[in-house]
Scaffold this motif. Structure first.
Motif, PDB file in Angstrom:
ATOM      1  N   ASP A 179      71.192  18.682  62.092  1.00  0.00           N
ATOM      2  CA  ASP A 179      71.247  19.498  60.868  1.00  0.00           C
ATOM      3  C   ASP A 179      72.667  19.833  60.445  1.00  0.00           C
ATOM      4  OD1 ASP A 179      68.629  19.527  60.308  1.00  0.00           O
ATOM      5  OD2 ASP A 179      68.208  21.439  61.316  1.00  0.00           O
ATOM      6  N   ARG A 182      73.746  17.812  55.844  1.00  0.00           N
ATOM      7  CA  ARG A 182      72.464  17.733  55.136  1.00  0.00           C
ATOM      8  C   ARG A 182      72.707  17.340  53.693  1.00  0.00           C
ATOM      9  NH1 ARG A 182      69.521  23.303  56.996  1.00  0.00           N
ATOM     10  NH2 ARG A 182      70.886  23.728  58.743  1.00  0.00           N
ATOM     11  N   PRO A 183      71.772  16.676  53.042  1.00  0.00           N
ATOM     12  CA  PRO A 183      70.555  16.124  53.620  1.00  0.00           C
ATOM     13  C   PRO A 183      70.839  14.908  54.498  1.00  0.00           C
ATOM     14  CG  PRO A 183      70.740  15.539  51.300  1.00  0.00           C
ATOM     15  CD  PRO A 183      71.890  16.429  51.599  1.00  0.00           C
ATOM     16  N   GLY A 184      69.792  14.415  55.158  1.00  0.00           N
ATOM     17  CA  GLY A 184      69.915  13.319  56.113  1.00  0.00           C
ATOM     18  C   GLY A 184      70.577  12.077  55.537  1.00  0.00           C
ATOM     19  N   ARG A 187      74.160  12.421  55.928  1.00  0.00           N
ATOM     20  CA  ARG A 187      74.584  12.284  57.327  1.00  0.00           C
ATOM     21  C   ARG A 187      74.751  10.799  57.652  1.00  0.00           C
ATOM     22  NH1 ARG A 187      70.604  14.748  59.805  1.00  0.00           N
ATOM     23  NH2 ARG A 187      69.406  12.845  60.023  1.00  0.00           N
ATOM     24  N   ALA A 281      76.600  24.276  59.154  1.00  0.00           N
ATOM     25  CA  ALA A 281      75.990  23.217  58.339  1.00  0.00           C
ATOM     26  C   ALA A 281      76.897  22.875  57.180  1.00  0.00           C
ATOM     27  CB  ALA A 281      74.635  23.669  57.821  1.00  0.00           C
ATOM     28  N   MET A 283      76.220  21.317  53.583  1.00  0.00           N
ATOM     29  CA  MET A 283      75.102  20.990  52.703  1.00  0.00           C
ATOM     30  C   MET A 283      75.642  20.360  51.418  1.00  0.00           C
ATOM     31  SD  MET A 283      71.831  21.276  52.081  1.00  0.00           S
ATOM     32  CE  MET A 283      71.373  20.296  50.662  1.00  0.00           C
ATOM     33  N   ASN A 399      66.010  27.171  55.660  1.00  0.00           N
ATOM     34  CA  ASN A 399      66.470  25.775  55.692  1.00  0.00           C
ATOM     35  C   ASN A 399      67.023  25.292  54.359  1.00  0.00           C
ATOM     36  OD1 ASN A 399      66.029  24.843  58.392  1.00  0.00           O
ATOM     37  ND2 ASN A 399      63.873  25.274  57.996  1.00  0.00           N
ATOM     38  N   GLU A 401      65.636  25.128  51.566  1.00  0.00           N
ATOM     39  CA  GLU A 401      64.652  24.358  50.799  1.00  0.00           C
ATOM     40  C   GLU A 401      64.255  25.200  49.593  1.00  0.00           C
ATOM     41  OE1 GLU A 401      63.503  21.345  51.540  1.00  0.00           O
ATOM     42  OE2 GLU A 401      63.602  21.078  53.698  1.00  0.00           O
TER      43      GLU A 401
END
Ligand code: ME8
Length: 512
Positions: A179, A182-184, A187, A281, A283, A399, A401
């Motif tokens: 994590d 983010r998002p995957g 990454r 994180a 983001m 998260n 979201e």
């Protein structure tokens, strides 16, 4: 690890006034900051301006101003925009401030002394617009691979930062902390970028003057990105306010996907060299596009966030930003989609819920919230559904979201609208089933209050207005979730104040 919650936006270049993309990234970070405050965290929310470098220097020259004078003028529209958009930042950092420059110089000195910054000759290409050095093999048709503009050839003595010494460790960190970036999809992009080989980066310039001087070699000015990234440390007390720094570090960074490599590669390497824990994180938010092109001043596509909020209201724009696209993905900006959201979600679903409920409280109970009465299967179901939605909301918001969290709230809005039809208060009134009527109306009013509390991080003014209509004087932005989301907060006998509809319908072509 600090007990607080530290969240940042990018610091924006002051070469031009802010546009909708800047507003977007700052709004989404604000929603998270507001949520965390209501969840009881000690929040430090930072934004600011990136004022050094060639791009800003050029803009100042073009206006015939000294760079600092230009910055002093240009910082105002950013601050005004954040006030307008109800951005709740706790601090605003400018890279020309002494508190920042001092920390940058100290860090540079330390890295030089420990051998992580060293002198060499830079020969290569530079894109002023992106403030980025490019190796020959990355150019596309001889132009900047990111923005397509011509690059300039640089041949100068330069200090380098030993990024290469830290990338293996960084790669391990990314693998161990799924994590972290983010998002995957981002990454994966960063991982393949690192695997393709990361070279040491040039972190000083001799050909420009506008920047922080290298403390041990004042012919050199510190590379603008190296300077800018350090704002995340200098604003939170690093090297001068130990208590603050340990309270809040490490941060969560919100930024656009265009600057992910600086934040997810160079910045963590700098932190590792300084032996500072890495961010919680990183983001990366997506772009707003027009005709599939990134919205940007230099491309001449402008949507003025002030005009937009003049026309539709700040909360409607904040709602649109967070509801229209999943965080991290691009979204095509369209006026008709915005109007569609206002008409359907805000005027219809949410607005109607209020416009149906408040007149019933007036008619049946003289505008006073009734005592609860006799529980029904329908009311028990509404209460348990609301509890389930609240718990999913927390999980999603933790998260980041944001869009799914709004969808959950709107499930509660739909549920409450359906509850009115099914419970048919008018029939209970007619049949003089007083205890049932009281329960139905109380539960409906309480559901509306809970909805107002849940939307407050997204639409702070709307949350407050709904509270006012329910007769509550407290601002939901000041009510922590541990009391504000408890069923029964609304007291019997509270006098409601119906007002004009929160979101009048907009009669213009809309897209569904
Ligand atoms: O890069 N859609 O500053 P900047 C969504 N100073 N977001 C957009 C956007 C769009 N069309 N256009 C811009 C810099 N953004 C550096 C940052 S941080 C240490 C230094 C947003 O003024 C997006 O968040 O060019 C992007 O990352 C940011 O604006 C870039 O702002």
């Amino acid at each position: 690890m600090g007990a607080g919650f530290y969240i940042t936006t990018p610091i924006y270049y002051v070469n031009d006034v802010p546009h909708i993309g800047h507003a977007y990234c700052t709004v989404v970070a604000d929603v998270v900051a507001r949520y965390q405050r209501l969840a009881g965290k000690d929040v430090f929310f930072l934004t600011g301006t990136d004022e050094h470098g060639q791009k800003v220097e050029k803009a100042a020259n073009a206006r015939g101003l000294a760079p600092l004078e230009h910055c002093d003028l240009m910082v105002r529209p950013f601050k005004d925009l954040w006030r307008r958009y109800q951005i709740s930042n706790d601090d605003f950092i400018r890279t020309t401030e002494e508190r920042h420059e001092r920390v940058v110089a100290k860090i540079y000195q330390r890295l030089y002394e420990q051998g992580d910054i060293f002198k060499s000759l830079y020969e290569g290409w530079y894109c002023i617009h992106e403030e980025t050095f490019w190796p020959e093999n990355r150019l596309v048709d001889g132009n900047c691979p990111d923005c397509g503009r011509p690059v300039e050839w640089l041949e100068e003595e330069s200090y380098y930062f030993r990024t290469s010494a830290y990338v293996d460790k960084l790669l391990k960190h990314i693998e161990l902390h799924p994590d972290f970036i983010r998002p995957g999809s981002r990454r994966n992009e960063v991982v393949s970028f690192i695997k393709s080989g990361v070279e040491d980066i040039s972190v000083s310039r001799t050909s420009i003057k506008w920047g922080i001087k290298v403390p041990f070699d004042t012919e050199h000015v510190i590379y603008v990105w190296f300077d800018a990234l350090i704002n995340y440390l200098s604003a939170v007390g690093y090297l001068y306010d130990e208590e603050k720094f340990t309270r809040f570090w490490p941060p969560v960074h919100f930024l656009g996907k265009d600057i992910i490599k600086f934040h997810a590669v160079i910045w963590p390497c700098m932190l590792m060299a300084l032996e500072i824990p890495l961010p919680k994180a990183i983001m990366a938010t997506g772009f707003w596009t027009l005709g599939e092109q990134k919205i940007s001043k230099s491309r001449g596509q402008v949507i003025d966030p002030i005009e937009l909020s003049d026309e539709f209201g700040v909360d409607a724009v904040r709602y649109f930003f967070t509801r229209e696209v999943p965080l991290g993905q691009d979204g095509e900006f369209s006026r008709s989609a915005l109007i569609g959201r206002i008409n359907h979600d805000l005027a219809n679903d949410l607005g109607n819920l209020l416009n149906r409920t408040l007149p019933m409280i007036e008619r049946y109970f003289d505008a006073l919230i009734p005592e609860r009465g006799e529980e029904l299967a329908l009311t028990a179901d509404l209460i348990s559904e609301s509890a389930a939605i609240i718990s999913r909301y927390h999980e999603l918001m933790e998260n980041f979201e944001l869009r799914p969290a709004l969808q959950e709230i709107w499930k509660l809005v739909a549920k409450a609208n359906k509850f009115i039809d099914e419970a048919a208060p008018w029939a209970l009134f007619k049949a003089q089933k007083d205890a049932q009527l009281r329960e139905v109306i109380y539960d409906l009013a309480e559901t509306i209050r809970i909805i107002a509390q849940l939307i407050t991080p997204f639409m702070p003014a709307t949350g407050k207005k709904i509270y006012e209509q329910l007769g509550l004087v407290a601002d939901p932005s000041d009510i922590r979730f541990d009391s504000g989301l408890v069923w029964g907060y609304l007291r019997a006998g509270t006098k409601t104040n119906r007002a004009a509809p929160l979101f009048p319908r907009i009669e213009e072509k809309e897209k569904r």
